[in-house]
Motif scaffolding. Structure first.
Motif, PDB file in Angstrom:
ATOM      1  N   PHE A 141      -8.967  -0.380  20.943  1.00  0.00           N
ATOM      2  CA  PHE A 141      -8.082   0.719  21.352  1.00  0.00           C
ATOM      3  C   PHE A 141      -7.398   0.375  22.675  1.00  0.00           C
ATOM      4  CE2 PHE A 141      -7.132   5.180  22.688  1.00  0.00           C
ATOM      5  CZ  PHE A 141      -6.334   5.514  21.602  1.00  0.00           C
ATOM      6  N   SER A 142      -8.119  -0.284  23.570  1.00  0.00           N
ATOM      7  CA  SER A 142      -7.517  -0.735  24.833  1.00  0.00           C
ATOM      8  C   SER A 142      -6.364  -1.692  24.561  1.00  0.00           C
ATOM      9  CB  SER A 142      -8.567  -1.428  25.707  1.00  0.00           C
ATOM     10  OG  SER A 142      -9.561  -0.519  26.121  1.00  0.00           O
ATOM     11  N   GLU A 143      -6.563  -2.625  23.628  1.00  0.00           N
ATOM     12  CA  GLU A 143      -5.509  -3.575  23.259  1.00  0.00           C
ATOM     13  C   GLU A 143      -4.320  -2.854  22.635  1.00  0.00           C
ATOM     14  OE1 GLU A 143      -7.200  -6.544  20.745  1.00  0.00           O
ATOM     15  OE2 GLU A 143      -8.667  -7.216  22.235  1.00  0.00           O
ATOM     16  N   VAL A 199     -11.162   1.184  11.375  1.00  0.00           N
ATOM     17  CA  VAL A 199     -10.422   0.991  10.121  1.00  0.00           C
ATOM     18  C   VAL A 199      -9.045   1.653  10.218  1.00  0.00           C
ATOM     19  CG1 VAL A 199     -10.334   1.571   7.662  1.00  0.00           C
ATOM     20  CG2 VAL A 199     -12.476   0.764   8.674  1.00  0.00           C
ATOM     21  N   LYS A 200      -9.030   2.893  10.663  1.00  0.00           N
ATOM     22  CA  LYS A 200      -7.787   3.663  10.678  1.00  0.00           C
ATOM     23  C   LYS A 200      -6.792   3.146  11.717  1.00  0.00           C
ATOM     24  CE  LYS A 200      -8.134   8.101   9.532  1.00  0.00           C
ATOM     25  NZ  LYS A 200      -8.516   9.523   9.544  1.00  0.00           N
ATOM     26  N   LEU A 201      -7.311   2.584  12.813  1.00  0.00           N
ATOM     27  CA  LEU A 201      -6.434   2.044  13.846  1.00  0.00           C
ATOM     28  C   LEU A 201      -5.532   0.940  13.294  1.00  0.00           C
ATOM     29  CD1 LEU A 201      -5.629   2.077  16.854  1.00  0.00           C
ATOM     30  CD2 LEU A 201      -7.497   0.461  17.291  1.00  0.00           C
ATOM     31  N   LYS A 202      -6.044   0.167  12.322  1.00  0.00           N
ATOM     32  CA  LYS A 202      -5.256  -0.903  11.710  1.00  0.00           C
ATOM     33  C   LYS A 202      -4.058  -0.359  10.928  1.00  0.00           C
ATOM     34  CE  LYS A 202      -9.443  -3.700  11.085  1.00  0.00           C
ATOM     35  NZ  LYS A 202     -10.410  -4.203  10.079  1.00  0.00           N
ATOM     36  N   HIS A 203      -4.155   0.885  10.497  1.00  0.00           N
ATOM     37  CA  HIS A 203      -3.093   1.495   9.693  1.00  0.00           C
ATOM     38  C   HIS A 203      -2.181   2.411  10.508  1.00  0.00           C
ATOM     39  CE1 HIS A 203      -4.913   0.220   5.819  1.00  0.00           C
ATOM     40  NE2 HIS A 203      -6.052   0.393   6.453  1.00  0.00           N
TER      41      HIS A 203
END
Length: 372
Positions: free
Chosen positions: A51-53, A247-251
């Motif tokens: 999330f930081s990235e 998982v959801k961050l990738k989308h």
């Protein structure tokens, strides 16, 4: 056909979203259960790093129990003078104001502009020697006017708290919200653009010392078990929610792109029919909500509901008009004419990557027909 409408248009469809990523999510949850890493563990640490990235700007992330905790702990870490005043939008969710009061601080409500974020002229007029911070809420997915806010903060030596609960991935002049102020709070409530399958939140800041202080507060006042250096509390992002969020961050970027496509359809199809939200050039809005204004709001909402189209109200009562924040000793100023006038006019239309173009067109057509 239901209720005279060719289709039911859902305001939000989390089950449909889950079906699209079911295999990834189920695998991620299973891995956490197999490791019994329910509090802390690899999933939480990995999500915080990722999330930081995602936010960028050299920020660090601390996962906490929910978005309200994130705001409350973030403000506590700033150590603002007791009874000092924090400038808070009148049109926002209650958590933004609750976190201020629960830290022993006072609220000065600021009116909203045509984009529903802080009105800069009203903000300027309400800064006093007692002001210690500005709460910049990136409402409905659009960044607040951060250039002006940061300039005012620097001029008056104020801290800036970003409430990013509705703006995961939103950008201001190319920079992600959450990396602009002194400290930021995110909510991962299930209905957010990036939502968990339960409660969750995060605190983000470029200031590592601030994040460390937040960690002390959130982990019972210490970083090691039974070593309590300050009086803290318990607020942690759990392993299962972190795994789901990874998982959801990738989308998220693709989901936000779809929201922008839907918003454009609404803007084109409803131009001249209802009052549309102002979209500023320097902002990349992620459209957590698509909010219109119309004088006969309740009548339109009822008609759309009868046609099978779900709508929402965000927010039917602006905070200065609620019992909790009306004529209270912790509220210093609450003159916010636009927020108070617009509370009876705002209406949230269906928004999310779950919507097809046909569904969006049916909403546009229904509104045109309902208004006549």
């Amino acid at each position: 056909m239901e209720n005279g409408c060719a289709m039911v248009v859902k305001f939000l469809d989390l089950h449909k979203q889950y079906l699209g990523i079911k295999e990834e999510v189920d695998k991620a949850i299973s891995e956490v259960i197999e490791k019994s890493a329910f509090i802390g563990g690899d999933a939480v640490e990995s999500f915080e790093e990722e999330f930081s990235e995602f936010i960028g700007g050299g920020v660090k992330t601390l996962g906490v129990g929910n978005g309200s905790d994130a705001l409350e702990i973030a403000i506590e870490a700033l150590n603002l003078p007791k009874d000092s005043e924090v400038l808070v939008p009148a049109n926002t969710f209650a958590a933004s104001a609750e976190a201020v009061v629960r830290n022993g601080l006072k609220i000065v409500f600021v009116d909203c502009g045509a984009d529903y974020t802080l009105d800069i002229e009203d903000l300027k007029s309400k800064i006093t020697p007692k002001t210690s911070a500005i709460m910049a809420v990136h409402l409905y997915g659009q960044s607040a006017r951060m250039k002006e806010i940061l300039e005012l903060a620097k001029k008056h030596s104020l801290r800036v708290i970003e409430d990013c609960a509705q703006a995961h991935g939103a950008r201001y002049n190319g920079q992600c919200v959450g990396s602009l102020g002194d400290i930021a709070a995110f909510s991962f409530y299930p209905g957010k653009n990036l939502g968990a399958y339960g409660d969750g939140g995060a605190i983000v800041s470029r200031d590592e010392a601030l994040i460390k202080k937040c960690k002390y507060i959130a982990h019972h006042g210490g970083l090691r078990k039974y070593e309590h250096e300050i009086v803290g509390r318990n607020s942690r992002l759990d392993g299962i929610q972190a795994a789901i969020l990874r998982v959801k961050l990738k989308h998220l970027d693709s989901w936000n792109r779809r929201r922008r496509e839907i918003a454009k359809l609404y803007m084109d199809g409803l131009s001249g029919i209802v009052e549309l939200p102002e979209v500023r050039k320097e902002c990349e809005c992620v459209w957590h909500l698509f909010v219109i204004r119309i004088q006969k709001r309740n009548e339109l909402s009822q008609k759309l509901n009868q046609m099978g189209i779900e709508t929402g109200l965000h927010y039917p009562i602006c905070l200065p008009n609620t019992q909790a924040f009306s004529n209270q000793p912790y509220v210093v100023e609450s003159k916010t004419p636009k927020a108070k006038a617009w509370e009876s006019e705002i209406l949230s239309l269906p928004m999310g990557e779950h919507l097809s173009e046909m569904e969006v067109e049916s909403v546009i057509k229904a509104i045109n027909e309902a208004i006549g």
